[in-house]
Design an enzyme around this catalytic site. Structure first.
Site: not given
Length: 343
Positions: A14, A16, A44, A156, A204, A254, A288-289
């Site tokens: 993507n 952003d 990703g 995604e 999560n 998480t 998180g990624d």
């Protein structure tokens, strides 16, 4: 000399558009925001860069090969000038990123609320990510570089693609470990059957509670805790059922500021690793990624010598991934905020 372990990340790419604001406007309200910047993103590609950066043992050396598999719009200037170079600088090969005619690259509009400790709200337009539908084509790409040690996936790209790939990887005799982070959650959810035989599931709190709901419905009960009541007792109970029903080797949850819970199917390896303390949270966008990427890289290193997920030191890997995420949240942006392994 032994070849390097390999990670292949199948997922979204993507652009952003990040806006910083002192607070989120209400309905019909216009606010003057602090800034707007454009970044490379996508869960990703974020996780691919996290894997790539985690693999840097020095400023010039990587001990894990990382490949990105996904799609962007053909001729997109943001891909050529921003997304592709950012992936490659992060140690990720883009040779399997397909440029597709007639569609736009995926985008995410991210609103960072600086008045609420850097919390974010995200609007995602899938674009070319929705064209990642040919499961057999992806499987053919997977083996081009030899069988990968680890495959990383998220939510995604289309649900049907993810389910097809999970079935292929989790049922095959080839030694590929799947690290799956089902985020964002598919509206139709995921059947427990699709998780059978998986190496690592990372969720999560929200995704964890959705799993709770699925399992409780299967049992004919409805004792699902609220997110704020998600205790270690609940997590022990849930992960035991998940291990028993799906044979997933490792489940990781998480929990934001509370830390990270982990559970391994072999023995009694489970527990809560506290979150790293940081002076100031700037932006939580790629935290998180970053965690997933560092965890996947540690697993790839382990599998290059041990061949068994069950022997993986998950507690040590979670602690290091936590440290990387703590560095990430002290910086702005997505991929560029992810730290290198040598840091």
């Amino acid at each position: 000399m032994a070849s390097k372990p390999t990670i292949q990340v199948i997922g979204s790419l993507n652009i952003d558009f990040v806006t910083l604001t002192p607070r989120v406007p209400g309905p019909g309200e216009t606010l003057t925001a602090t800034s707007m910047t454009v970044h490379a993103g996508g869960k990703g590609s974020n996780q691919a860069v996290a894997c790539g950066k985690a693999a840097f043992t020095s400023t010039t050396e990587q001990d894990v090969n990382v490949y990105m598999i996904g799609a962007v719009g053909n001729g997109d200037p943001y891909y050529a000038s921003l997304l592709k170079p950012t992936l490659e600088t992060g140690g990720v090969s883009t040779k399997y990123v397909e440029e597709i005619e007639g569609v736009q690259t995926g985008t995410a509009t991210i609103i960072v609320d600086t008045g609420s400790n850097g919390q974010n709200r995200i609007l995602f337009v899938p674009g070319a990510n929705q064209e990642v539908t040919d499961v057999q084509k992806i499987l053919d790409i997977e083996t081009t570089e030899g069988v990968p040690d680890v495959v990383v996936m998220q939510g995604e790209i289309p649900r049907s693609t993810v389910l097809g790939l999970l079935k292929a990887f989790n049922s095959t005799s080839q030694k590929t470990a799947v690290v799956f982070n089902p985020a964002p959650v598919f509206p139709d959810g995921l059947p427990l059957e699709s998780l059978k035989g998986m190496a690592v599931l990372v969720v999560n709190e929200t995704e964890c509670l959705l799993l709770f709901k699925v399992i409780e419905e299967l049992k004919g009960t409805s004792s699902v805790p609220r997110e704020e009541d998600l205790t270690e007792y609940h997590l022990d109970r849930l992960t035991k059922v998940i291990h028993d029903r799906t044979n997933i080797s490792i489940v990781v949850v998480t929990l934001g500021a509370r830390g990270v819970y982990f559970s391994a199917s072999e023995g009694s390896t489970r527990g809560l690793v506290p979150a790293e303390k940081v002076e100031k949270v700037v932006d939580t966008t790629a935290a998180g990624d970053t965690f997933v990427g560092y965890l996947a890289t540690a697993l790839a290193r382990h599998l290059s010598t041990k061949n068994k997920v069950e022997d993986f030191d998950i507690q040590k890997a979670v602690k290091r991934a936590n440290q990387a995420s703590a560095k990430c949240v002290q910086r702005s942006g997505a991929m560029e905020s992810i730290p290198f392994g040598y840091e």
